[in-house]
Scaffold this active site. Structure first.
Site, PDB file in Angstrom:
ATOM      1  N   ARG A   1      11.369  19.855  75.236  1.00 40.21           N
ATOM      2  CA  ARG A   1      11.859  21.035  75.953  1.00 40.21           C
ATOM      3  C   ARG A   1      12.409  20.626  77.314  1.00 40.21           C
ATOM      4  O   ARG A   1      11.975  19.635  77.906  1.00 40.21           O
ATOM      5  CB  ARG A   1      10.703  22.017  76.132  1.00 40.21           C
ATOM      6  CG  ARG A   1      11.141  23.370  76.576  1.00 40.21           C
ATOM      7  CD  ARG A   1      10.023  24.368  76.458  1.00 40.21           C
ATOM      8  NE  ARG A   1      10.527  25.689  76.792  1.00 40.21           N
ATOM      9  CZ  ARG A   1       9.771  26.748  76.887  1.00 40.21           C
ATOM     10  NH1 ARG A   1       8.481  26.671  76.655  1.00 40.21           N
ATOM     11  NH2 ARG A   1      10.301  27.904  77.208  1.00 40.21           N
TER      12      ARG A   1
ATOM     13  N   LYS B   1      -0.010  19.272  64.154  1.00 44.57           N
ATOM     14  CA  LYS B   1       0.743  19.631  65.352  1.00 44.57           C
ATOM     15  C   LYS B   1      -0.051  19.127  66.543  1.00 44.57           C
ATOM     16  O   LYS B   1      -1.249  19.378  66.657  1.00 44.57           O
ATOM     17  CB  LYS B   1       0.908  21.147  65.446  1.00 44.57           C
ATOM     18  CG  LYS B   1       1.646  21.578  66.689  1.00 44.57           C
ATOM     19  CD  LYS B   1       1.636  23.085  66.802  1.00 44.57           C
ATOM     20  CE  LYS B   1       2.362  23.562  68.017  1.00 44.57           C
ATOM     21  NZ  LYS B   1       1.598  23.438  69.243  1.00 44.57           N
ATOM     22  N   THR B   2       0.624  18.399  67.414  1.00 48.55           N
ATOM     23  CA  THR B   2      -0.078  17.851  68.564  1.00 48.55           C
ATOM     24  C   THR B   2       0.849  17.751  69.769  1.00 48.55           C
ATOM     25  O   THR B   2       2.072  17.713  69.621  1.00 48.55           O
ATOM     26  CB  THR B   2      -0.655  16.452  68.232  1.00 48.55           C
ATOM     27  OG1 THR B   2      -1.355  15.966  69.370  1.00 48.55           O
ATOM     28  CG2 THR B   2       0.436  15.456  67.861  1.00 48.55           C
ATOM     29  N   HIS B   3       0.256  17.727  70.925  1.00 51.95           N
ATOM     30  CA  HIS B   3       0.981  17.453  72.164  1.00 51.95           C
ATOM     31  C   HIS B   3       0.685  16.039  72.649  1.00 51.95           C
ATOM     32  O   HIS B   3       1.097  15.657  73.732  1.00 51.95           O
ATOM     33  CB  HIS B   3       0.577  18.462  73.251  1.00 51.95           C
ATOM     34  CG  HIS B   3       1.103  19.835  73.012  1.00 51.95           C
ATOM     35  ND1 HIS B   3       0.394  20.782  72.318  1.00 51.95           N
ATOM     36  CD2 HIS B   3       2.263  20.408  73.350  1.00 51.95           C
ATOM     37  CE1 HIS B   3       1.101  21.892  72.259  1.00 51.95           C
ATOM     38  NE2 HIS B   3       2.237  21.700  72.870  1.00 51.95           N
TER      39      HIS B   3
ATOM     40  N   TYR C   1      14.266  21.868  71.969  1.00 49.23           N
ATOM     41  CA  TYR C   1      13.781  23.236  71.817  1.00 49.23           C
ATOM     42  C   TYR C   1      14.904  24.248  72.087  1.00 49.23           C
ATOM     43  O   TYR C   1      15.064  25.222  71.358  1.00 49.23           O
ATOM     44  CB  TYR C   1      12.614  23.441  72.788  1.00 49.23           C
ATOM     45  CG  TYR C   1      12.044  24.820  72.811  1.00 49.23           C
ATOM     46  CD1 TYR C   1      11.111  25.217  71.854  1.00 49.23           C
ATOM     47  CD2 TYR C   1      12.408  25.737  73.790  1.00 49.23           C
ATOM     48  CE1 TYR C   1      10.560  26.484  71.881  1.00 49.23           C
ATOM     49  CE2 TYR C   1      11.871  27.007  73.823  1.00 49.23           C
ATOM     50  CZ  TYR C   1      10.943  27.376  72.866  1.00 49.23           C
ATOM     51  OH  TYR C   1      10.412  28.634  72.889  1.00 49.23           O
TER      52      TYR C   1
ATOM     53  N   SER D   1       6.332  26.480  82.949  1.00 47.35           N
ATOM     54  CA  SER D   1       5.278  26.851  82.011  1.00 47.35           C
ATOM     55  C   SER D   1       3.934  26.247  82.433  1.00 47.35           C
ATOM     56  O   SER D   1       2.910  26.938  82.476  1.00 47.35           O
ATOM     57  CB  SER D   1       5.657  26.394  80.608  1.00 47.35           C
ATOM     58  OG  SER D   1       4.650  26.691  79.694  1.00 47.35           O
TER      59      SER D   1
END
Length: 137
Positions: free
Chosen positions: A37, A13-15, A100, A45
């Site tokens: 998103r 999992k990565t951004h 999302y 956020s």
């Protein structure tokens, strides 16, 4: 000492944008699930995250932050290019592009779509269990 190669499946999992991931990622046969998103939610956020962490040093208002965000002048950017990289690859083999908000709107459908993408068959009971666990969080 070399580490042994793992042959079992694993999840990363990565951004990070694709430009910072291995160049052969799309040719390796791995499956990629890309979740994007709504930018308005991302901005809010990020804004509160930057205000929360003193190490970020942000002390301005949301309007000023929006200007930083749209110019990629804050951490975790460039956001727009990141999303464009995912969008441009949305029809590639072994790539699933999801919103999302759609996942939250119909979680059961999203669970089924992801399991199908991963070549997994889930019973209605298993989908319900995953849905229930997700709701408890």
């Amino acid at each position: 000492m070399d580490l042994p190669l793992r042959k079992d499946r694993r999840i990363i999992k990565t951004h990070l944008p694709f430009t910072l991931l291995p160049q052969n990622l799309f040719k390796s046969g791995c499956k990629i699930i890309y979740v994007v998103r709504n930018p308005k939610d991302v901005i809010i956020s990020f804004y509160y995250l930057n205000k929360l962490f003193r190490t970020q040093g942000y002390d301005g208002d949301l309007s000023k932050y929006w200007n930083y965000f749209k110019q990629n002048l804050q951490p975790w950017t460039p956001y727009w290019e990141h999303v464009k990289e995912g969008w441009d690859r949305r029809f590639e083999k072994n790539f699933l592009f999801l919103f999302y908000e759609d996942m939250n709107k119909d979680s059961k459908a999203a669970i089924k779509k992801i399991s199908s993408f991963l070549d997994k068959t889930l019973t209605d009971q298993q989908v319900f269990q995953i849905f229930r666990i997700r709701k408890l969080r």
